[in-house]
Write an enzyme that holds these catalytic residues in place. Structure first.
Site, mmCIF file in Angstrom:
data_model
loop_
_atom_site.group_PDB
_atom_site.id
_atom_site.type_symbol
_atom_site.label_atom_id
_atom_site.label_comp_id
_atom_site.label_asym_id
_atom_site.label_seq_id
_atom_site.Cartn_x
_atom_site.Cartn_y
_atom_site.Cartn_z
ATOM 1 N N CYS A 2 19.434 105.637 -57.911
ATOM 2 C CA CYS A 2 18.674 104.463 -57.513
ATOM 3 C C CYS A 2 17.420 104.392 -58.377
ATOM 4 O O CYS A 2 17.058 105.361 -59.036
ATOM 5 C CB CYS A 2 18.286 104.571 -56.050
ATOM 6 S SG CYS A 2 19.697 104.795 -54.982
ATOM 7 N N ARG A 27 19.851 101.753 -63.302
ATOM 8 C CA ARG A 27 20.005 102.968 -62.498
ATOM 9 C C ARG A 27 20.850 102.735 -61.247
ATOM 10 O O ARG A 27 21.336 103.675 -60.635
ATOM 11 C CB ARG A 27 18.624 103.467 -62.052
ATOM 12 C CG ARG A 27 17.746 103.921 -63.171
ATOM 13 C CD ARG A 27 16.435 104.417 -62.633
ATOM 14 N NE ARG A 27 16.603 105.632 -61.855
ATOM 15 C CZ ARG A 27 16.559 106.853 -62.361
ATOM 16 N NH1 ARG A 27 16.365 107.010 -63.636
ATOM 17 N NH2 ARG A 27 16.716 107.901 -61.579
ATOM 18 N N TRP A 74 22.095 102.280 -55.654
ATOM 19 C CA TRP A 74 23.475 102.588 -56.052
ATOM 20 C C TRP A 74 24.015 103.397 -54.885
ATOM 21 O O TRP A 74 23.616 104.541 -54.672
ATOM 22 C CB TRP A 74 23.472 103.397 -57.343
ATOM 23 C CG TRP A 74 24.836 103.620 -57.919
ATOM 24 C CD1 TRP A 74 25.521 102.800 -58.772
ATOM 25 C CD2 TRP A 74 25.671 104.768 -57.723
ATOM 26 N NE1 TRP A 74 26.728 103.363 -59.103
ATOM 27 C CE2 TRP A 74 26.845 104.569 -58.470
ATOM 28 C CE3 TRP A 74 25.543 105.945 -56.989
ATOM 29 C CZ2 TRP A 74 27.878 105.490 -58.510
ATOM 30 C CZ3 TRP A 74 26.581 106.871 -57.018
ATOM 31 C CH2 TRP A 74 27.731 106.627 -57.780
ATOM 32 N N ASN A 100 15.305 107.996 -53.795
ATOM 33 C CA ASN A 100 16.340 108.216 -54.800
ATOM 34 C C ASN A 100 16.795 109.653 -54.650
ATOM 35 O O ASN A 100 15.968 110.565 -54.707
ATOM 36 C CB ASN A 100 15.770 107.977 -56.205
ATOM 37 C CG ASN A 100 16.754 108.379 -57.295
ATOM 38 O OD1 ASN A 100 17.963 108.309 -57.103
ATOM 39 N ND2 ASN A 100 16.227 108.795 -58.424
ATOM 40 N N GLY A 101 18.110 109.853 -54.464
ATOM 41 C CA GLY A 101 18.637 111.216 -54.322
ATOM 42 C C GLY A 101 19.573 111.284 -53.132
ATOM 43 O O GLY A 101 19.979 110.254 -52.583
ATOM 44 N N GLU A 481 35.712 109.238 -76.993
ATOM 45 C CA GLU A 481 34.541 108.379 -76.766
ATOM 46 C C GLU A 481 34.927 106.897 -76.862
ATOM 47 O O GLU A 481 34.466 106.073 -76.068
ATOM 48 C CB GLU A 481 33.442 108.740 -77.786
ATOM 49 C CG GLU A 481 32.222 107.838 -77.810
ATOM 50 C CD GLU A 481 31.427 107.769 -76.504
ATOM 51 O OE1 GLU A 481 31.756 108.492 -75.551
ATOM 52 O OE2 GLU A 481 30.496 106.960 -76.444
ATOM 53 N N LYS A 485 34.369 104.270 -73.805
ATOM 54 C CA LYS A 485 33.567 103.041 -73.938
ATOM 55 C C LYS A 485 34.377 101.843 -73.447
ATOM 56 O O LYS A 485 33.863 100.995 -72.722
ATOM 57 C CB LYS A 485 33.138 102.804 -75.388
ATOM 58 C CG LYS A 485 32.049 103.684 -75.923
ATOM 59 C CD LYS A 485 30.651 103.372 -75.417
ATOM 60 C CE LYS A 485 30.272 104.188 -74.234
ATOM 61 N NZ LYS A 485 29.760 105.482 -74.382
ATOM 62 N N GLU A 488 34.786 101.944 -69.576
ATOM 63 C CA GLU A 488 33.629 101.738 -68.708
ATOM 64 C C GLU A 488 33.053 100.333 -68.763
ATOM 65 O O GLU A 488 32.556 99.849 -67.761
ATOM 66 C CB GLU A 488 32.561 102.825 -68.862
ATOM 67 C CG GLU A 488 31.907 102.968 -70.172
ATOM 68 C CD GLU A 488 30.898 104.119 -70.174
ATOM 69 O OE1 GLU A 488 30.512 104.629 -69.124
ATOM 70 O OE2 GLU A 488 30.479 104.500 -71.283
ATOM 71 N N HIS A 504 53.565 115.223 -76.886
ATOM 72 C CA HIS A 504 53.753 116.111 -75.734
ATOM 73 C C HIS A 504 53.617 115.345 -74.416
ATOM 74 O O HIS A 504 53.427 115.959 -73.374
ATOM 75 C CB HIS A 504 52.741 117.267 -75.786
ATOM 76 C CG HIS A 504 52.950 118.132 -76.992
ATOM 77 N ND1 HIS A 504 53.940 119.077 -77.072
ATOM 78 C CD2 HIS A 504 52.320 118.156 -78.187
ATOM 79 C CE1 HIS A 504 53.908 119.662 -78.262
ATOM 80 N NE2 HIS A 504 52.924 119.115 -78.959
ATOM 81 N N LYS A 603 23.303 104.559 -64.776
ATOM 82 C CA LYS A 603 22.925 105.137 -66.060
ATOM 83 C C LYS A 603 22.785 106.649 -65.980
ATOM 84 O O LYS A 603 23.244 107.373 -66.846
ATOM 85 C CB LYS A 603 21.624 104.503 -66.533
ATOM 86 C CG LYS A 603 21.135 104.990 -67.885
ATOM 87 C CD LYS A 603 21.949 104.394 -69.005
ATOM 88 C CE LYS A 603 21.546 104.911 -70.369
ATOM 89 N NZ LYS A 603 22.608 104.718 -71.350
HETATM 90 O O1 M6R Z 1 22.259 111.317 -69.136
HETATM 91 P P1 M6R Z 1 23.451 112.083 -69.552
HETATM 92 O O2 M6R Z 1 23.649 112.130 -71.027
HETATM 93 O O3 M6R Z 1 23.493 113.472 -68.973
HETATM 94 O O4 M6R Z 1 24.696 111.304 -68.956
HETATM 95 C C1 M6R Z 1 25.987 111.812 -69.044
HETATM 96 C C2 M6R Z 1 27.009 110.780 -68.626
HETATM 97 O O5 M6R Z 1 26.785 110.377 -67.309
HETATM 98 C C3 M6R Z 1 26.992 109.552 -69.527
HETATM 99 O O6 M6R Z 1 27.205 109.901 -70.853
HETATM 100 C C4 M6R Z 1 28.073 108.560 -69.091
HETATM 101 O O7 M6R Z 1 29.331 109.078 -69.390
HETATM 102 C C5 M6R Z 1 27.842 107.196 -69.741
HETATM 103 N N1 M6R Z 1 28.280 106.188 -68.844
HETATM 104 C C6 M6R Z 1 28.549 107.040 -71.032
HETATM 105 O O8 M6R Z 1 28.509 105.785 -71.567
#
Ligand code: M6R
Length: 608
Positions: A2, A27, A74, A100-101, A481, A485, A488, A504, A603
């Site tokens: 949050c 966030r 969130w 937050n938490g 990666e 991308k 997500e 495989h 994030k």
């Molecule tokens: O802040 P961090 O680099 O520790 O975050 C790690 C992952 O949560 C972050 O890379 C996540 O996979 C992103 N959504 C990638 O785009």
């Protein structure tokens, strides 16, 4: 997960809070709320949906004032409803707070309070916290918060307004970030630095267990024992334009375009023509460096993929036994970690709960811990022995792009530096690699300039439901990666695979509706990957190849080819990831997705 913001001062609090909440929507963004002093009353407003919904409602109610707190949520405990949105209050409305938490023992506390007669209106852990605080308060908020901390298990950043005190707000944090912003006759708090940037660059990062009282005149901070602290004020070198879209339609596109500059500033004063020197930042002794036998790299998500790329470079340039782990796995299995281990934790936010927990574990076992992060003052930064910062500036898009580039840059600097210190790399080779490293910002920019070709690629395949991304060696993590991308931000199913593993299992998925995106630079594994392309082509899959300039052969096998400039094999990930970032961006755009705020994601993942 949050986002929190608080303000006290001359300005219109509603404007400051909304500005801050918009800057922090990355966030969390399923509901939002705020509480403020209006005349002599505490007003609370909450709405389901984005900050814009709340803003509309706040204007309709004519809210105005000079002291308040705001929150973007969130959801963790309890669904996305107005009742579960923050702020939460005790039954009398005397205490109002945002959180937050996650408070892990909230069910026990709730049961205890219900026995005492308390009634709850939400399903949240936060409401339990504010009820508990109300019972502990005996006229001194510092005392009450010290007592509250003894009761709570889990993570929290809390910002509290008290009906009897129209002069300011109170804060307490453990496990979740909270930063104070200091101005002239006005003061702020926020979960992160970007909301503070339009007003001040003087910040105080609260430590674990810190309590703060913030008024117009200033801030007082006490540590977890209740002793007063001298404010440790930092000047941040980010400016407000860094946290704006700067004319781009989305933060993600802006951030992709900043990647050349990120590599340039991350290399600055760390690499010369002669090689890499990190001795100003890492005060390691020769003896210490020689004592390490193994190197563990631990991270999540995109940071994990950056680490997988670096594993290859580190294994090549150093004699260390390198292993890379996902933080949520590392922390729960037997790891041979000890004083002979250098443990590196990669996290753009420095607040990822699993990565922080893994660091604590490794440190407890005697490892020397190094953070690679974009967030000075973050929990990870404050807990490790050493930190190497990316110089990426704030990343607002939820999908990591420029911080991936910054992480790669720092990890490669580390690899070359360790290679030099441990004698794994010759002076001549170091000079050659340093020269190539210095060329990278230009090559990154030249690759980004080819966006149009990737846009056409996206137009051709945006309607597909499944994709397979393949790569070998340095390109395997890039395939992972690229798939992440796409998943997500466009919600399209994509699998990243080691090209050699395709037969495989995943080959069973292939037909003319499943494009295979292959990362195939002109490297030592080129021919092997070319064979995998042929295998996929034989199953009628459309083939997309991310290759190297001048590779004429690729177009005879692939339906669509995007090339990037030549670079040394070890550096190819810096370039080949860019078309994949742009591909995900354009597919998401064509599918009308909310690119900067993809559904269900936040994030930084500050909960386990
Ligand atoms: O802040 P961090 O680099 O520790 O975050 C790690 C992952 O949560 C972050 O890379 C996540 O996979 C992103 N959504 C990638 O785009």
């Amino acid at each position: 997960m949050c986002g929190i913001v608080g303000y006290v001062g001359e300005r219109e609090v509603v404007d400051v809070l909304f500005d801050g909440m918009r800057r922090m929507e990355y966030r969390g963004y399923d509901s939002a709320g705020m509480a403020l002093w209006m005349e002599d009353k505490l007003e609370v407003i909450r709405e389901v949906g984005r900050v814009a919904e709340l803003e509309k409602a706040a204007h309709e109610r004519g809210l105005t004032g000079h002291l308040g707190i705001g929150h973007t949520r969130w959801a963790t405990h309890g669904g996305v409803t107005v009742e579960n949105a923050h702020p939460h209050s005790d039954e009398t409305g005397r205490f109002v707070l945002v959180h937050n938490g996650i408070v892990e023992n909230y069910l026990d506390l709730r049961e205890e309070l219900e026995h005492l007669g308390d009634r709850f209106v939400s399903e949240t852990d936060t409401e339990v916290v504010v009820h508990y605080l109300a019972r502990l308060y005996k006229g001194d908020m510092r005392e009450a918060l010290l007592e509250l901390q003894k009761k709570l298990r889990g993570s929290y950043a809390l910002v509290i307004l008290l009906r009897d005190d129209p002069n300011g707000f109170f804060c307490v944090r453990r496990g979740s970030p909270l930063v104070l912003g200091l101005g002239d006759g006005e003061n702020f708090c926020a979960s992160d630095v970007p909301p503070l940037l339009p007003y001040t660059r003087s910040v105080v990062y609260l430590d674990e267990g810190d309590i703060a009282s913030v008024t117009r005149q200033g801030a007082s901070v006490w540590d977890e024992t209740g002793s007063p602290k001298i404010l440790d004020v930092h000047q941040v070198d980010w400016d407000v334009s860094m946290a704006d879209k700067g004319g781009y339609p989305h933060f993600m596109l802006k951030e992709i375009n900043e990647q050349g500059a990120v590599v340039r500033s991350t290399l600055k004063s760390r690499v010369t023509e002669g090689g890499v020197d990190l001795s100003d930042e890492l005060l390691w002794t020769e003896e210490q460096v020689r004592s390490w036998r193994s190197l563990h790299i631990v991270a999540c998500g995109t940071s994990y993929y950056a680490s997988l790329v670096a594993e290859r470079a580190l294994s090549k340039w150093t004699d260390l036994d390198v292993r890379v782990d996902i933080a949520s796995e590392y922390r729960y299995r037997t790891v041979r970690t000890d004083e002979k281990t250098l443990a590196v934790f990669v996290s753009q936010s420095g607040e990822t709960a699993d990565t922080i927990a893994a660091q604590r574990l490794a440190r407890g076992l005697g490892a020397h811990c190094l953070a690679i992060t974009n967030a000075r003052g973050s929990t990870l930064d404050r807990e490790v022995h050493d930190t190497l910062l990316l110089k990426a500036g704030p990343e607002i898009g939820v999908a990591a792009t420029k911080t991936f580039m910054g992480q790669l840059t720092v990890l490669y600097l580390l690899a070359l530096y360790l290679g030099r210190l441990r004698g794994g790399i010759s002076a001549v080779e170091e000079v050659r690699l340093a020269e190539e490293l210095n060329q990278l910002p230009y090559k990154v920019e030249a690759t980004i300039a080819r966006e149009e070709s990737v846009q056409h690629l996206a137009e051709r395949y945006a309607g597909c439901r499944d994709f397979l991304f393949l790569g070998r060696g340095y390109s395997f993590p890039i395939a992972l990666e690229g798939a992440l991308k796409l998943k997500e931000i466009s919600y399209v199913h994509a699998e990243g695979y080691a090209a050699g593993e395709m037969k495989h299992g995943p080959i069973a998925l292939l037909d003319d509706k499943v494009p295979v995106v292959t990362v195939i630079p002109r490297d030592s594994l080129y021919e092997k990957t070319l064979s995998n392309i042929q295998e996929a082509k034989a199953r009628r899959s459309p083939i997309v190849a991310i290759g190297t300039d001048g590779d004429e052969l690729l177009s005879t096998y692939a339906d669509y080819v995007v090339t990037v400039p030549w670079t040394d094999e070890a550096f190819t990930p810096f370039l080949s990831v860019i078309p994949l970032q742009l591909f995900a961006y354009h597919v998401a755009k064509l599918r009308n997705c909310d690119i900067d705020k993809p559904r269900n994601l936040a994030k930084s993942v500050t909960v386990e």
